[in-house]
Design an enzyme around this catalytic site. Structure first.
Site, PDB file in Angstrom:
ATOM      1  N   THR A   1      -1.476  -3.870   9.622  1.00 23.98           N
ATOM      2  CA  THR A   1      -2.286  -4.290  10.904  1.00 23.98           C
ATOM      3  C   THR A   1      -2.651  -5.805  10.755  1.00 23.98           C
ATOM      4  O   THR A   1      -3.621  -5.972  10.441  1.00 23.98           O
ATOM      5  CB  THR A   1      -3.482  -3.297  10.647  1.00 23.98           C
ATOM      6  OG1 THR A   1      -4.293  -3.459   9.429  1.00 23.98           O
ATOM      7  CG2 THR A   1      -3.108  -1.675  10.855  1.00 23.98           C
TER       8      THR A   1
ATOM      9  N   GLU B   1      -7.890   2.603   1.671  1.00 22.12           N
ATOM     10  CA  GLU B   1      -7.381   2.349   0.494  1.00 22.12           C
ATOM     11  C   GLU B   1      -8.294   1.120  -0.253  1.00 22.12           C
ATOM     12  O   GLU B   1      -8.569   0.347   0.519  1.00 22.12           O
ATOM     13  CB  GLU B   1      -5.968   2.029   0.159  1.00 22.12           C
ATOM     14  CG  GLU B   1      -5.284   1.089   1.295  1.00 22.12           C
ATOM     15  CD  GLU B   1      -5.633  -0.549   0.891  1.00 22.12           C
ATOM     16  OE1 GLU B   1      -5.989  -0.766  -0.470  1.00 22.12           O
ATOM     17  OE2 GLU B   1      -5.710  -1.533   1.615  1.00 22.12           O
TER      18      GLU B   1
ATOM     19  N   CYS C   1      -5.622  -9.337   3.135  1.00 26.91           N
ATOM     20  CA  CYS C   1      -6.601  -8.142   3.303  1.00 26.91           C
ATOM     21  C   CYS C   1      -7.931  -8.971   3.602  1.00 26.91           C
ATOM     22  O   CYS C   1      -8.404  -8.894   4.583  1.00 26.91           O
ATOM     23  CB  CYS C   1      -6.876  -7.446   2.122  1.00 26.91           C
ATOM     24  SG  CYS C   1      -5.496  -6.660   1.863  1.00 26.91           S
TER      25      CYS C   1
ATOM     26  N   THR D   1      -5.667  -0.327   6.926  1.00 28.62           N
ATOM     27  CA  THR D   1      -7.183  -0.675   7.326  1.00 28.62           C
ATOM     28  C   THR D   1      -6.968  -1.100   8.865  1.00 28.62           C
ATOM     29  O   THR D   1      -6.411  -1.807   9.353  1.00 28.62           O
ATOM     30  CB  THR D   1      -7.274  -2.020   6.566  1.00 28.62           C
ATOM     31  OG1 THR D   1      -7.322  -1.900   5.262  1.00 28.62           O
ATOM     32  CG2 THR D   1      -8.818  -2.750   7.037  1.00 28.62           C
TER      33      THR D   1
ATOM     34  N   VAL E   1       0.750  -0.909  -0.190  1.00 30.99           N
ATOM     35  CA  VAL E   1       0.038   0.023   0.066  1.00 30.99           C
ATOM     36  C   VAL E   1       0.920   1.169   0.029  1.00 30.99           C
ATOM     37  O   VAL E   1       0.781   2.225  -0.844  1.00 30.99           O
ATOM     38  CB  VAL E   1      -1.005   0.129   1.161  1.00 30.99           C
ATOM     39  CG1 VAL E   1      -1.710   1.384   1.047  1.00 30.99           C
ATOM     40  CG2 VAL E   1      -1.790  -0.921   1.219  1.00 30.99           C
TER      41      VAL E   1
ATOM     42  N   LYS F   1      14.936  -2.772   3.387  1.00 32.98           N
ATOM     43  CA  LYS F   1      13.999  -2.368   2.255  1.00 32.98           C
ATOM     44  C   LYS F   1      14.239  -0.997   1.568  1.00 32.98           C
ATOM     45  O   LYS F   1      14.197  -0.952   0.465  1.00 32.98           O
ATOM     46  CB  LYS F   1      12.384  -2.354   2.952  1.00 32.98           C
ATOM     47  CG  LYS F   1      11.253  -2.681   2.177  1.00 32.98           C
ATOM     48  CD  LYS F   1       9.871  -2.622   2.701  1.00 32.98           C
ATOM     49  CE  LYS F   1       9.472  -4.026   2.992  1.00 32.98           C
ATOM     50  NZ  LYS F   1       8.103  -4.010   3.634  1.00 32.98           N
TER      51      LYS F   1
ATOM     52  N   GLU G   1      -4.012  -5.753  -5.178  1.00 31.50           N
ATOM     53  CA  GLU G   1      -2.926  -6.130  -5.588  1.00 31.50           C
ATOM     54  C   GLU G   1      -3.066  -6.637  -7.046  1.00 31.50           C
ATOM     55  O   GLU G   1      -3.576  -7.508  -7.445  1.00 31.50           O
ATOM     56  CB  GLU G   1      -2.183  -7.367  -4.610  1.00 31.50           C
ATOM     57  CG  GLU G   1      -1.758  -6.929  -3.389  1.00 31.50           C
ATOM     58  CD  GLU G   1      -1.349  -8.115  -2.422  1.00 31.50           C
ATOM     59  OE1 GLU G   1      -0.797  -8.877  -3.010  1.00 31.50           O
ATOM     60  OE2 GLU G   1      -1.479  -7.541  -1.233  1.00 31.50           O
TER      61      GLU G   1
END
Ligand code: UGA
Length: 450
Positions: A86, A152, A279, A121, A11, A35, A156
């Site tokens: 989350t 959002e 998700c 989320t 995201v 990263k 994907e």
């Protein structure tokens, strides 16, 4: 506008890159230094269609930067997008510790007022907690924070298009000034004045998006309610598939006709191995917990979850029915990602399937166009093949687990010759049963007459 994005996952990266693409100055940060290092070396830590080009261009223009110095990122942004994970806790609740950490970070590092945009989320009322946390953690700083929710709806695989050409942008605010700032951020998308980075043929021909302004609580709820409803549609289709199998009807015919009713719609009615990914499963769980805690009976969603969990059991029943004993059977597996066009394997049906096949002693040769590296980290001892044909070589069954389009276009004559036993277990109803059987395959799928 100068914008900071905290969290460089699926995201955060798409959000940061697309905001830079439409003209903002964006600095992205992540607490995983490796990263940031990868991103600064010009590589992407994830696979997402069209993202690499946008990141490369906006970096070259100087509008997109990556830093491991989160404090610096926070101080740079007038608006700060929270895009951290989350994940689910054992209880099913969403783990909000990353949001809490970010609140502390923003509150202690900010030197001027900030618009804090919750994009991760989160369960309803997180915005209120976030406001409180920012006030408490920042009590000595004298800096003012405004909190808004801006969920959002990125899928994907098509996240870049979803970001640039959304059907709606939801903003949950508690004052007009915050709404104004969000309108300003999204203006190029709302009036479509940005220069589209994609070739003409790929540009979606869709109406301009609607900006929906709600309270913060409603915005948070919209996200969970949407994902849970999508999950419900999938479980409905899967329950129908079970019924079709018993009654000798065809679920594809049934859902196709159902979907033509505009009140129902054709999407998310595809029967198969059930929903996975990072998700839908966790959002349904979190929504169930939320309802429980609010004292509302939402057992409907427990049923959605139960139907989904049974999909792998059911598929294994089909498999055992065809193969009898699984011990020492050589199985080719096509697809590991939770859906096509992604390398994401989190809560992918394939992972559950692999675990259970291995427990029964089956031998697996797997192929996926994007997700093999990630799966190897979990299952280092599986045999990963260079293509679909190598996975089929010597197999006594070939499982279709992810709906990659390229699997449809295989040279099935060649697959037939490669297999030790020409048995196909199509978990995604990807192939045409008549055609496959016509070629001599024993072919099983879900919810279609045998
Ligand atoms: C989902 C939502 O679609 C996004 O709107 C949301 O923003 C995102 O989660 C999120 O919460 O961040 P995504 O996880 O990318 O997006 O996956 P989907 O494309 O929605 O697919 C979910 C799962 O359902 C996949 O496992 C897919 O194979 C399965 N599915 C989908 C079916 O089994 N049948 C269908 O008809 C459709």
């Amino acid at each position: 506008m100068k914008i900071a994005v905290i969290g460089c996952g699926y995201v955060g990266l798409v959000t940061g890159a697309c905001l830079a693409e439409i003209g903002h100055h964006v600095v992205c940060t992540d607490n995983d230094e490796a990263k940031i290092h990868t991103l600064n070396a010009g590589k992407l830590p994830i696979y997402e269609a069209e993202l690499d080009g946008i990141v490369a261009r906006t970096r070259a223009d100087g509008r997109l930067t990556f830093t491991a110095n989160a404090g610096e990122a926070v101080r740079t942004g007038e608006a700060v997008f929270i895009c951290v994970g989350t994940p689910p806790l054992e209880t099913g609740d969403a783990d909000l510790s990353a949001i809490d950490n970010v609140a502390r970070l923003i509150a202690t590092e900010a030197r001027s007022s900030k618009l804090v945009i919750e994009k991760s989320t989160v369960p309803v009322q997180t915005g209120q907690q976030l406001k409180r946390a920012l006030a408490v953690y920042g009590r000595h700083g004298g800096v003012e924070f405004q909190v808004v929710s801006n969920p959002e709806f990125l899928r994907e695989g098509t996240a870049v298009l979803d970001f640039l050409y959304p059907d709606r942008i939801v903003v949950g605010v508690d004052n007009g000034e915050a709404e104004k700032k969000l309108r300003e951020i999204y203006r190029p998308i709302l009036d479509r004045s940005f220069k589209c980075p994609l070739p003409d043929a790929m540009r979606p021909k869709v109406p301009l998006p609607t900006l929906i302004v709600t309270t913060i609580n409603s915005a948070e709820l919209i996200k969970h309610a949407s994902n849970s409803f999508l999950a419900l549609k999938i479980s409905y289709a899967n329950a129908l598939a079970d019924l079709c199998e018993r009654l000798n009807a065809n679920v594809e015919e049934v859902t196709r006709a159902m979907g033509m009713d505009p009140r129902i719609g054709p999407q998310f009615l595809k029967a198969g191995l059930g929903f996975g990914g990072f998700c839908l499963p966790k959002d349904v769980q979190a929504f169930i917990r939320l309802a429980e805690k609010a004292g509302v009976d939402f057992t409907l969603l427990k049923e959605v979850e139960r139907i989904n969990k049974r999909r792998i059991d059911h598929y294994l029943e089909i498999t055992r029915h065809a193969l009898w004993v699984l011990k020492d059977k050589q199985i080719g597996m096509l697809g590991l990602a939770f859906k096509a066009n992604t390398d994401d394997i989190r809560f992918a049906p394939a992972m559950d399937l692999i675990k259970r096949l291995l427990a029964e002693g089956a031998k697996i040769a797997a192929y996926d166009p994007e997700a093999m590296e990630r799966t190897r980290a979990l299952y280092p001892n599986l045999r990963y093949t260079k293509d679909e044909y190598a996975a089929a070589e010597g197999a006594e069954a070939l499982m279709i687990v992810t709906e990659w389009t390229q699997f449809k276009q295989l040279d099935w004559e060649r697959v037939y010759k490669a297999m030790a036993r020409p048995l196909i277990l199509d978990g995604r109803n990807l192939l045409d049963p008549a055609k496959m059987r016509g070629m001599g395959f024993e072919y099983h799928s879900v919810g279609r007459p045998e």
